[in-house]
Design an enzyme around this catalytic site. Structure first.
Site, short mmCIF file in Angstrom:
data_model
loop_
_atom_site.label_atom_id
_atom_site.label_comp_id
_atom_site.label_asym_id
_atom_site.label_seq_id
_atom_site.Cartn_x
_atom_site.Cartn_y
_atom_site.Cartn_z
N SER A 1 20.08 11.96 1.72
CA SER A 1 19.40 10.74 1.27
C SER A 1 18.31 11.02 0.25
CB SER A 1 18.81 9.99 2.47
OG SER A 1 17.85 10.79 3.13
N SER B 1 18.99 27.75 3.76
CA SER B 1 17.91 28.42 4.47
C SER B 1 16.63 28.26 3.66
CB SER B 1 18.27 29.91 4.67
OG SER B 1 17.25 30.58 5.36
N TYR C 1 8.45 26.68 11.42
CA TYR C 1 9.45 26.54 10.35
C TYR C 1 10.09 27.89 10.03
CZ TYR C 1 11.45 25.63 5.73
OH TYR C 1 12.29 25.54 4.65
N LYS D 1 14.08 29.19 10.41
CA LYS D 1 14.88 29.71 9.30
C LYS D 1 15.26 31.17 9.50
CE LYS D 1 15.09 25.94 6.80
NZ LYS D 1 16.38 25.25 6.54
#
Length: 268
Positions: free
Chosen positions: A11, A129, A143, A147
């Protein structure tokens, strides 16, 4: 035969850029988001709802694509969320939410799509990634952890898929001017938090760097180039010279020296 591409988180940001570019190149592109059908009317590619945290939602979206196009040739796992917060004061539920989207969400979609690719005896999976998945960053622990985990899972998946003719790779972007800062999860720190000023300063530095970063439009041609390769590499880094250099420096410098460089970058 027109190839079919599924892109999660399409989006805005990377997903939208990639979807539009591949549509222009003649692919049948299906983008997904949790709110598809409301904010994406008039899009130049097809948008359908999918929540990567909901297995039923994923299965329904994948079934709709296969019922319509008969196949899925390329899966691009782009949906993800960010968080800037000190690990000490980040609720575990918030950390789990980051992991649930950035790692488990990717795996849920892979599990839904792989049976079709295996039946086709070919396919390509690209997991988005981050350079933040190659080094821990201050106040981005949740975060970076998500990853880092995605990097390991993608390495394993790549080897597991080889007998079935399915290629798996990952793209590791640096900073780009996207809406990820506005869409970050938020943690309200205590009024007397020892991290209050420091956390704010780190986030301001990150936002400032993002404002000066390159346009996400660069991701469209980069992904197209990967899709067209007969044998994609395992990793592709897309970012500034200094971001790519930082990955090399981490490999060759003593750990504490590299840590000092990162702290200096964030004015800590």
């Amino acid at each position: 035969m027109q190839e079919t591409v599924l892109i999660t988180g399409a989006s805005s940001g990377f997903g939208q850029v990639i979807a539009r570019y591949l549509t222009q190149k003649g692919f049948s592109v299906w983008g997904t988001s949790r709110k598809a059908g409301t904010e994406m009317s008039g899009s130049d590619f097809k948008m359908i709802p999918m929540d990567v945290q909901n297995a039923d939602s994923i299965r329904a979206a994948v079934k709709h694509i296969i019922d319509t196009d008969g196949r899925i040739d390329v899966l691009i796992n782009n949906a993800g969320i960010s968080l800037v917060s000190p690990l000490e004061e980040t609720p575990l539920a918030t950390m789990q939410a980051v992991m649930d989207v950035n790692l488990y969400g990717v795996l849920r979609v892979c599990q839904a799509v792989i049976p079709t690719m295996r039946q086709q005896k070919n396919g390509l999976i690209i997991n988005i990634s981050s350079i933040g998945g190659l080094m821990g960053l201050p106040f981005r622990g949740a975060y970076s952890a998500s990853k880092f985990a995605l990097e390991g899972a993608t390495e394993s998946l790549s080897m597991e898929m080889k007998p079935f003719g399915i290629s798996v790779c990952m793209v590791e972007p640096g900073d780009f001017k996207t809406r990820i800062a506005q869409n970050r999860l938020r943690v309200d720190l205590a009024d007397n938090s020892p991290y209050g000023h420091i956390s704010t300063m780190v986030e301001e530095v990150a936002n400032m760097q993002m404002e000066k970063a390159a346009s996400p439009e660069l991701l469209g041609p980069a992904i197209y180039s990967i899709v067209r390769k007969e044998k994609p590499k395992l990793r592709y880094r897309v970012g500034s010279f200094m971001e790519k250099l930082s990955v090399l420096l981490k490999k060759v410098l003593p750990g504490r020296l590299f840590e000092k460089i990162i702290l200096g970058y964030y004015h800590l």
